[in-house]
Write a protein that holds these residues in place. Structure first.
Motif, PDB file in Angstrom:
ATOM      1  N   ALA A  58       6.671   3.753   1.751  1.00  0.00           N
ATOM      2  CA  ALA A  58       6.593   4.411   0.447  1.00  0.00           C
ATOM      3  C   ALA A  58       6.046   3.479  -0.622  1.00  0.00           C
ATOM      4  N   ALA A  59       5.441   2.364  -0.198  1.00  0.00           N
ATOM      5  CA  ALA A  59       4.871   1.405  -1.147  1.00  0.00           C
ATOM      6  C   ALA A  59       3.608   0.793  -0.542  1.00  0.00           C
ATOM      7  N   LEU A  60       2.466   1.076  -1.148  1.00  0.00           N
ATOM      8  CA  LEU A  60       1.208   0.532  -0.612  1.00  0.00           C
ATOM      9  C   LEU A  60       1.203  -0.984  -0.615  1.00  0.00           C
ATOM     10  N   GLY A  98       3.600   6.849  -6.831  1.00  0.00           N
ATOM     11  CA  GLY A  98       3.557   8.136  -7.505  1.00  0.00           C
ATOM     12  C   GLY A  98       3.239   9.333  -6.628  1.00  0.00           C
ATOM     13  N   PHE A  99       3.182   9.154  -5.306  1.00  0.00           N
ATOM     14  CA  PHE A  99       2.931  10.278  -4.410  1.00  0.00           C
ATOM     15  C   PHE A  99       4.247  11.000  -4.111  1.00  0.00           C
ATOM     16  N   GLY A 104       3.619  11.192   0.837  1.00  0.00           N
ATOM     17  CA  GLY A 104       3.267   9.792   0.628  1.00  0.00           C
ATOM     18  C   GLY A 104       3.746   8.882   1.739  1.00  0.00           C
ATOM     19  N   THR A 105       4.967   9.103   2.231  1.00  0.00           N
ATOM     20  CA  THR A 105       5.528   8.253   3.285  1.00  0.00           C
ATOM     21  C   THR A 105       5.024   8.658   4.664  1.00  0.00           C
ATOM     22  N   GLY A 109       1.291   6.815   3.967  1.00  0.00           N
ATOM     23  CA  GLY A 109       1.725   5.483   4.390  1.00  0.00           C
ATOM     24  C   GLY A 109       1.166   5.123   5.746  1.00  0.00           C
ATOM     25  N   HIS A 110       1.245   6.057   6.686  1.00  0.00           N
ATOM     26  CA  HIS A 110       0.725   5.778   8.034  1.00  0.00           C
ATOM     27  C   HIS A 110      -0.802   5.755   8.063  1.00  0.00           C
TER      28      HIS A 110
END
Length: 303
Positions: A58-60, A98-99, A104-105, A109-110
């Motif tokens: 959940a965090a780039l 912010g996704f 987002g996860t 994320g993947h």
């Protein structure tokens, strides 16, 4: 590397890969849970060759740090299992970037992790297994509101993220073939398998640890009984992911339980929802994912 390997399906996949003699990198958000996972695997596989790497999908910034760390060691990556997931938080939540949390996860994320690890994968066997879900059948891809800023439904957005997982896996295979890349993309789903995903997701953002403990207890007593009756346990739920890594699995293959409704049973080929097979949808999703994450796949370096 197995994402979301500190419990549930990911832990079982990691355990069986270690049993088969692989060097396994377990990843997850929580180092404490990571250490417990290492202890759990070694309890059943005493000679297991494994380590834990922190990774928050959940965090780039965390994704880039994990990929940079792996590349710095020159590690060749034979297998990447994109397993980690968030399921149906009651209220809309967001990643650090912010996704919407599930899209987002589970997908973005993947998508970013796989792209950043592409060179390491190409140096190894390059097998990528992305975990989807039966929920993909109910998924829609609202390109005008992918991050649920206007409308949020917990399970609708979960289904969206799982459709994205499957569409991504199939598009990754298409692009690898076009570019002659040494990447082998498959997908799998666990059927109805009891794990901690519902309780963990529902407890996200709650201040009270008591809330999380209550949810987990309820899931084990009530949800666990339902899944045992109509679905299967985590060990059996992990089998389709392991099957996707076997010599019998094919690139662009999708694998799941073979029982009624694909809810339980031994693994084999799974039915693919029409939306996931839509090459136009998948291409648009890929392009949007590149824009949102800032990650573009460098095919020239892996062909």
């Amino acid at each position: 590397m197995v994402t979301g390997a500190t419990g549930g399906l990911g832990l079982e996949v990691a355990r069986e890969l270690a049993r088969a003699g692989a060097h396994v990198i377990l990843t997850g958000r929580d180092p404490v849970k990571g250490n417990r996972a290492l202890v759990s695997v070694r309890a059943s596989v005493p000679n297991a060759d494994l380590r834990f790497n922190p990774l928050d999908l959940a965090a780039l910034s965390s994704i880039r740090a994990a990929a940079d760390s792996l590349r710095a060691t020159g590690t060749k990556l034979d297998i990447l299992v994109n397993n980690a997931g968030v399921m149906a938080p009651a209220r809309r939540m967001t990643t650090r970037d912010g996704f919407e949390l599930q899209f987002g996860t589970n997908h973005l994320g993947h998508f970013a992790l796989t792209g950043l690890l592409l060179p390491a994968l190409a140096q190894g066997r390059g097998v990528v297994v992305t975990v989807a879900s039966l929920a993909a059948w109910r998924g829609k891809m609202p390109f005008d509101d992918l991050n649920a800023r206007r409308r949020y439904g917990p399970f609708a957005r979960y289904s969206q993220s799982k459709l994205a997982n499957l569409a991504f896996a199939l598009e990754l295979d298409r692009r690898a073939r076009v570019h002659g890349a040494r990447i082998h993309s498959r997908a799998a789903h666990p059927g109805w398998s009891s794990s901690d995903i519902i309780a963990n997701s529902a407890a996200l953002g709650e201040a009270s640890g008591r809330v999380a403990r209550t949810l987990r207890k309820a899931q084990k007593s009530i949800g666990g009984a339902v899944f045992r009756l109509l679905g299967q346990d985590v060990a059996h739920g992990a089998l389709p992911m392991l099957y996707a890594l076997s010599p019998d699995a094919l690139d662009s293959g999708y694998y799941g339980p073979q029982g009624a409704g694909e809810r339980r049973g031994f693994p084999g080929s799974a039915a693919i929802p029409p939306a996931a097979s839509d090459a136009v949808l998948a291409r648009r999703l890929w392009e949007v994912s590149e824009e949102l994450t800032g990650v573009r796949y460098d095919w020239e370096t892996v062909s």
